[in-house]
Design a protein around this motif. Sequence first.
Motif, short mmCIF file in Angstrom:
data_model
loop_
_atom_site.label_atom_id
_atom_site.label_comp_id
_atom_site.label_asym_id
_atom_site.label_seq_id
_atom_site.Cartn_x
_atom_site.Cartn_y
_atom_site.Cartn_z
N VAL A 77 0.84 -1.21 0.00
CA VAL A 77 0.00 0.00 0.00
C VAL A 77 0.87 1.25 0.00
CG1 VAL A 77 -1.63 1.34 1.38
CG2 VAL A 77 -2.01 -1.09 1.03
N ILE A 78 1.90 1.30 0.84
CA ILE A 78 2.74 2.49 0.93
C ILE A 78 3.51 2.73 -0.36
CG2 ILE A 78 4.74 3.47 2.12
CD1 ILE A 78 3.64 2.11 4.69
N VAL A 79 4.16 1.68 -0.87
CA VAL A 79 4.93 1.83 -2.11
C VAL A 79 4.00 2.14 -3.29
CG1 VAL A 79 6.39 0.60 -3.76
CG2 VAL A 79 6.86 0.45 -1.32
N GLY A 80 2.85 1.48 -3.35
CA GLY A 80 1.88 1.74 -4.41
C GLY A 80 1.36 3.16 -4.37
N TYR A 81 1.11 3.67 -3.16
CA TYR A 81 0.63 5.05 -3.04
C TYR A 81 1.68 6.04 -3.51
CZ TYR A 81 -0.98 9.42 -1.03
OH TYR A 81 -1.35 10.72 -0.86
N LYS A 82 2.94 5.80 -3.13
CA LYS A 82 4.01 6.70 -3.56
C LYS A 82 4.20 6.66 -5.07
CE LYS A 82 6.64 6.80 0.71
NZ LYS A 82 7.91 6.47 1.38
N LYS A 83 4.14 5.46 -5.65
CA LYS A 83 4.27 5.34 -7.11
C LYS A 83 3.08 5.99 -7.81
CE LYS A 83 5.48 1.57 -9.06
NZ LYS A 83 5.61 0.15 -9.43
N GLN A 84 1.89 5.80 -7.27
CA GLN A 84 0.69 6.38 -7.87
C GLN A 84 0.77 7.90 -7.84
OE1 GLN A 84 -2.07 7.96 -6.05
NE2 GLN A 84 -3.38 8.11 -7.82
N LYS A 85 1.24 8.43 -6.74
CA LYS A 85 1.37 9.87 -6.61
C LYS A 85 2.43 10.43 -7.57
CE LYS A 85 1.98 13.09 -2.79
NZ LYS A 85 2.31 13.19 -1.38
N HIS A 86 3.49 9.64 -7.81
CA HIS A 86 4.57 10.07 -8.70
C HIS A 86 4.14 10.01 -10.17
CE1 HIS A 86 8.58 10.55 -10.35
NE2 HIS A 86 8.40 9.45 -11.06
N TYR A 87 3.48 8.93 -10.58
CA TYR A 87 3.17 8.72 -11.99
C TYR A 87 1.88 9.39 -12.46
CZ TYR A 87 6.94 5.40 -12.59
OH TYR A 87 8.17 4.82 -12.69
N ARG A 88 1.05 9.85 -11.57
CA ARG A 88 -0.22 10.45 -11.97
C ARG A 88 -0.06 11.65 -12.90
NH1 ARG A 88 -4.63 13.81 -9.24
NH2 ARG A 88 -6.45 13.18 -10.44
N PRO A 89 0.79 12.62 -12.60
CA PRO A 89 0.93 13.75 -13.54
C PRO A 89 1.45 13.32 -14.91
CG PRO A 89 1.98 14.27 -11.44
CD PRO A 89 1.60 12.84 -11.39
N PHE A 90 2.36 12.35 -14.93
CA PHE A 90 2.88 11.87 -16.21
C PHE A 90 1.80 11.14 -17.01
CE2 PHE A 90 6.72 11.78 -13.43
CZ PHE A 90 7.34 12.88 -13.99
N ALA A 91 0.94 10.39 -16.31
CA ALA A 91 -0.13 9.69 -16.99
C ALA A 91 -1.15 10.68 -17.55
CB ALA A 91 -0.82 8.71 -16.04
#
Length: 100
Positions: A77-91
């Motif tokens: 959950v923690i790693v997924g949340y950090k990755k989701q937060k990072h990749y959202r603007p790029f997506a």
Amino acid sequence: MPIFIIIIVFSIVFYLFYRVKSFRSTGVATKEWLNSKASIALGLFLISFAINSFTVYITTVTYIVGGVFILLGLVNVIVGYKKQKHYRPFAIEEFDNMNK
């Protein structure tokens, strides 16, 4: 408890949904964003499964395995949340570029 069973079912459904959607997407950032959301759903599944097993079986092995599942779930959950937060603007940017 029925609430954990409902969470287990929903988290597996969302995990499968995001995993299939990531396989079908063409953009790199979109794939990573969807994979991170699938990781969050998998983590929620592991946590709710462990808590549900605590209520059903009361043994030492259950507590050990459940503790490991909770730790793995929290990491997902923690790693997924950090990755989701990072990749959202790029997506979002990738989606905007594809639709122009």
